[in-house]
Scaffold this active site. Structure first.
Site, PDB file in Angstrom:
ATOM      1  N   LYS A  54       0.847  -1.192   0.000  1.00 22.16           N
ATOM      2  CA  LYS A  54       0.000   0.000   0.000  1.00 22.16           C
ATOM      3  C   LYS A  54       0.887   1.248   0.000  1.00 22.16           C
ATOM      4  O   LYS A  54       2.037   1.216   0.443  1.00 22.16           O
ATOM      5  CB  LYS A  54      -0.916   0.025   1.235  1.00 22.16           C
ATOM      6  CG  LYS A  54      -1.729  -1.245   1.445  1.00 22.16           C
ATOM      7  CD  LYS A  54      -2.610  -1.593   0.256  1.00 22.16           C
ATOM      8  CE  LYS A  54      -3.337  -2.918   0.472  1.00 22.16           C
ATOM      9  NZ  LYS A  54      -3.945  -3.432  -0.749  1.00 22.16           N
ATOM     10  N   ASP A  55       0.311   2.328  -0.484  1.00 23.30           N
ATOM     11  CA  ASP A  55       1.024   3.580  -0.575  1.00 23.30           C
ATOM     12  C   ASP A  55       1.571   3.990   0.789  1.00 23.30           C
ATOM     13  O   ASP A  55       0.901   3.859   1.810  1.00 23.30           O
ATOM     14  CB  ASP A  55       0.069   4.651  -1.105  1.00 23.30           C
ATOM     15  CG  ASP A  55       0.762   5.945  -1.459  1.00 23.30           C
ATOM     16  OD1 ASP A  55       2.000   5.945  -1.536  1.00 23.30           O
ATOM     17  OD2 ASP A  55       0.064   6.946  -1.662  1.00 23.30           O
ATOM     18  N   LYS A  56       2.798   4.485   0.809  1.00 27.06           N
ATOM     19  CA  LYS A  56       3.390   4.933   2.067  1.00 27.06           C
ATOM     20  C   LYS A  56       2.672   6.167   2.596  1.00 27.06           C
ATOM     21  O   LYS A  56       2.250   6.204   3.754  1.00 27.06           O
ATOM     22  CB  LYS A  56       4.881   5.240   1.881  1.00 27.06           C
ATOM     23  CG  LYS A  56       5.521   5.818   3.149  1.00 27.06           C
ATOM     24  CD  LYS A  56       7.004   6.087   2.973  1.00 27.06           C
ATOM     25  CE  LYS A  56       7.572   6.677   4.262  1.00 27.06           C
ATOM     26  NZ  LYS A  56       9.027   6.937   4.169  1.00 27.06           N
TER      27      LYS A  56
END
Length: 675
Positions: free
Chosen positions: A226-228
């Site tokens: 998942k996106d940071k």
């Protein structure tokens, strides 16, 4: 800074001709909320931080009952299996435990063995005959040998849990408990839990949890990264760990929570998800009128967007990953290594200095001492060159597979994006045209067919740590839900019959088992690859993993509509007040504040989300209202925000949906200028 521009990687078209508007993406990381959607279509939420009650008392009693007994027959059986020396060591350990009282006894190391089947037999002996002892495997004196360590199963009672002693007191590495715990046959071997994280990537969060548990990163399984820069919740599995051990970490974890525990038979693998549910807030919205915003949002919901691979696929630095991929496909090993190692524009001065030092001196040892550990690709190359000077191919293959394959995958994405732009520009998004590729709806017997598969179908769930800025919000390239679906080129008969719509149109990611459109869009692939001196049908070298002809290929829908699309225009006055609730915000309404106050979150946001969220959302009505025609009278200047919620398949980029809405670049650099 000379970073990758959207047009450089083929991102150039929009579906609608409506005007865009100004809006800031990810002004705060809590403006980008991601919840995984599992294969059954359920949105994954963190709803509980508590461990479920576990039937462990009976097992612990049985283990304790086994102590203080004579084990003459068991020791003799072990002597026949492992020899006199090991049998005497075991006898001494049992005698020490029986007389040690509150002490655990000193763990013993059995004789080295390179025979894995023999080591397995020893592990099983202890599981079946001496359950109050547990075993694990440690490195032996020789590179090919391993030793079995035997110790008391301290279980967790009387304050004698596995990690109750400090690291320096143990004097060695954490115990790796794979296969060593006393585990009920009626309990699934994998603990599944929901991982909630703020402003951290998946690998970083699991690396921290693994370190606290004393287990290897490979013990974890997950469906996708998942996106940071977001707040995200996803499923994770871990091998043979008790829920109460993980739940106890919540008091110490910063920006991370775990919960919703259950035991399952199988661990998660990459690609085992339906998609992701996004809740995205665009702040500082400025448009000609509110009607402009509403029209753009309605159009996105009805018509969707061009399903491009987003900028994240191509890296955030001045050396695009697809350029490295092209160099690998040509077999130019030294050039590829240099591209990864050489100085880059826009990097921190300290890192740039180290890169320049190596370029000028070729001092591998000196460079490794200065190079940050998060630059895993660079360190892997240098460590290999230290052992084998000049062997750049071997050095490149020493990069963790997940990372090194990303270079080639990004080149496939580069070709796909350009082909998608040509398809959208030339034929639009309203109809299927002759020669388009579509997922076949009927059984066909034509020779010209392809099968939708993933070109990384053999890739294991390896979470070796690497520069995760390269993979933020990168969905897995495999289209697991569409595997083994036949693809065909649209014929005149199909057009007359109206068998297909534009929603069925796909384009290939190059590989050995795909076909290309039989119209002029297929030529885009050939022309672009030829410019880069790359062949789509012949390999220029014998290294399979850096060859398109050795990959199966895949297909990807050209146009994508968001599912369960919702939106609303908000007006806010305080930029520090969150405009969307996270899972932790919802939990905190029912949990005592003292349980959550330790979770002071790292990042650019000033408030302590967990401890202050009740207060914040209590004030929400005074600071945020759904926009109406009435003017707001507030002490601060009112600003507009657009909150969007929608679901996308696992292979799609939410940033490309936002691009269609705003008609502006999605690059981080551009949105920083708006802040």
């Amino acid at each position: 800074m000379n970073t990758v521009d959207e047009s450089d990687v083929g991102i150039s078209c929009y579906i609608s001709q409506l005007p865009g508007f100004r809006g800031i993406l990810k002004q705060r990381y809590s403006d980008f909320i991601v919840n995984e959607v599992d294969l059954d279509g359920n949105v994954v939420h963190l709803t509980s931080l508590d461990a479920p009650p576990e039937m462990v008392e009976e097992e612990e009693v049985k283990i304790s009952d086994q102590q203080n007994k004579s084990y003459t027959s068991e020791i003799e059986s072990f002597r026949a299996l492992a020899g006199d020396y090991n049998a005497e060591s075991l006898k001494a350990l049992i005698d020490e435990i029986n007389s040690a009282g509150e002490n655990n006894g000193t763990p013993i190391i059995l004789s080295p063995s390179s025979d894995k089947s023999h080591r397995t037999a020893i592990h099983n002996f202890f599981k079946e005959n001496l359950k109050f002892l547990v075993t694990d495997t440690v490195d032996g004196p020789e590179p090919t040998s391993k030793c079995i360590r035997v110790r008391l199963n301290s279980g967790g009672k009387n304050g004698r849990g596995r990690n109750s002693r400090k690291r320096k007191e143990r004097g060695d590495k954490p115990y790796d408990s794979r296969g060593s715990d006393n585990w009920s046959d009626n309990t699934g071997k994998f603990l599944r839990f929901h991982l909630y994280k703020e402003n951290k990537d998946t690998q970083e969060a699991l690396g921290l949890i693994g370190k606290m548990l004393g287990i290897q990163p490979r013990s974890f399984g997950f469906s996708g990264t998942k996106d940071k820069r977001s707040v995200s919740t996803q499923r994770v599995t871990v091998f043979k760990q008790h829920a109460n051990r993980l739940a106890a970490l919540n008091e110490r974890l910063i920006g991370i929570k775990v919960g919703d525990f259950c035991y399952v038979k199988e661990g998660l693998l990459l690609g085992q998800l339906h998609g992701n549910r996004f809740t995205i807030t665009l702040r500082g919205v400025v448009a000609d009128s509110e009607d402009t915003i509403k029209s753009a949002a309605d159009a996105l919901g009805r018509h969707g967007f061009v399903n491009y691979f987003g900028l994240q696929r191509f890296g955030s630095g001045s050396v695009p990953t697809h350029r490295v991929g092209a160099t690998l496909l040509r077999g130019e090993w030294k050039a590829a290594g240099d591209m990864i190692l050489d100085p880059r524009e826009g990097e921190k001065e300290s890192i740039r200095t180290v890169r320049e030092y190596y370029k000028e001196s070729d001092d591998v040892d000196g460079t490794l001492k200065q190079l940050p550990r998060h630059l895993v690709a660079e360190r892997a190359i240098l460590q290999c060159l230290k052992k084998s000077p000049g062997n750049y191919l071997q050095a490149l293959k020493s990069i963790p597979r997940t990372l090194r394959m990303m270079y080639v995958h990004s080149y496939q994405s580069y070709l796909w994006n350009h082909a998608a732009s040509m398809r959208a520009q030339k034929y639009g998004n309203e109809q299927v045209v002759l020669g388009d590729l579509v997922y076949c709806k009927e059984e066909i017997t034509e020779k010209v067919t392809g099968v939708s598969t993933s070109e990384c179908e053999d890739e294991s769930n390896n979470i070796d740590t690497f520069d995760c800025s390269l993979v933020d919000e990168i969905p897995d390239i495999n289209l697991s839900e569409e595997r083994s679906i036949v693809v065909k080129a649209v014929t005149k008969e199909d057009l007359v019959a109206g068998n297909y719509t534009v929603d069925d149109v796909v384009l290939p990611l190059p590989g050995s088992r795909v076909i290309y459109p039989s119209n002029d869009i297929g030529k885009v692939y050939q022309d672009l690859a030829k410019k880069d001196s790359i062949s789509l049908t012949e390999s220029l070298h014998s290294i399979k993993e850096f060859s398109l002809t050795s990959m199966t290929g895949a297909y990807r829908r050209v146009f994508q509509k968001p599912k369960d699309f919702e939106w609303e225009v908000l007006t806010y006055t305080d930029g520090n007040i969150p405009l969307a609730e996270t899972d932790l915000d919802i939990i905190s309404k029912t949990k005592p504040a003292s349980i959550l106050t330790k979770d002071s979150v790292n990042g650019n946001e000033d408030e302590k989300r967990a401890s202050d969220c009740n207060k914040q959302f209590g004030n929400l009505e005074n600071n945020v209202v759904v926009s109406t025609d009435n003017k707001m009278e507030t002490e601060r200047e009112a600003q507009k925000a657009l909150k969007l919620s929608f679901t996308l398949p696992a292979s799609c980029y939410a940033t490309m949906a936002i691009r269609e809405l705003l008609k502006t670049s999605t690059s981080v650099a551009f949105h920083k200028t708006l802040n």
